[in-house]
Enzyme design. Structure first.
Site: not given
Ligand code: PNS
Length: 162
Positions: A20, A44, A93, A131
């Site tokens: 990040h 989440k 990514r 994460s």
């Protein structure tokens, strides 16, 4: 050329990773002002409360002068409207990110046709970092020091249950 252009980098950042920070550094070179906007992701369950994620992000981006860290609730398009922004930054990514990001970018643009999403690629050493993977490594007692800013490492080490 708009010298007041604000780019917003939204995310849950639970916790902030070096990936990040890499994206934020790249955005800070391209845009005059970048707001890192932290929120709750409805799909989440978060490890850190919003205030702690904001605090960790503020400390991790202190060295970057044109970065502001903020939080919001509700729809991203409404937050953008409130601050007068229309550019969204997201990190891309690998192929696995593409479908979700594509869907989100187009949905945001459907909700507000002015919104443009700009994808930045992190350094290749961060392409596998997430994460959720960091949380898993931490919970299972693995070494995650090199994947997160020092302040995040310290915070995670002090967190009960990790
Ligand atoms: O880091 P994340 O969890 O992948 O970020 C996802 C996030 C927070 C950017 C996304 O869930 C979001 O924008 N949430 C705010 C609510 C919203 O606008 N939902 C519609 C998105 S199309």
């Amino acid at each position: 050329m708009n010298n007041n252009l604000i780019a917003v980098y939204p995310g849950s950042f639970d916790p902030p990773t070096n990936g990040h920070i890499d994206i934020i550094s790249r955005a800070s070179i391209i845009f005059p002002k970048v707001i890192v906007a932290i929120t709750h992701n409805q799909s989440k369950e978060h490890l850190f409360p919003l205030e702690e994620r904001v605090e960790m992000m503020k400390k991790s981006t202190r060295h970057l002068k044109n970065i502001k860290v903020d939080s919001f609730s509700g729809l991203l398009v409404n937050y953008l409207d409130k601050i007068g922004g229309f550019v969204v930054i997201r990190g891309l990514r690998a192929l696995a990110d593409f479908e979700y990001e594509f869907q989100m970018a187009l949905m945001n643009r459907t909700l507000n046709k002015k919104i443009e999403t700009v994808f930045l690629m992190p350094d290749q050493e961060y392409t596998f970092l997430s994460s959720s993977m960091i949380k898993e490594i931490a919970i299972l007692n693995g070494d995650f020091k090199k994947f997160v800013p020092p302040v995040v490492y310290k915070k995670m080490k002090n967190k009960k249950g990790i």
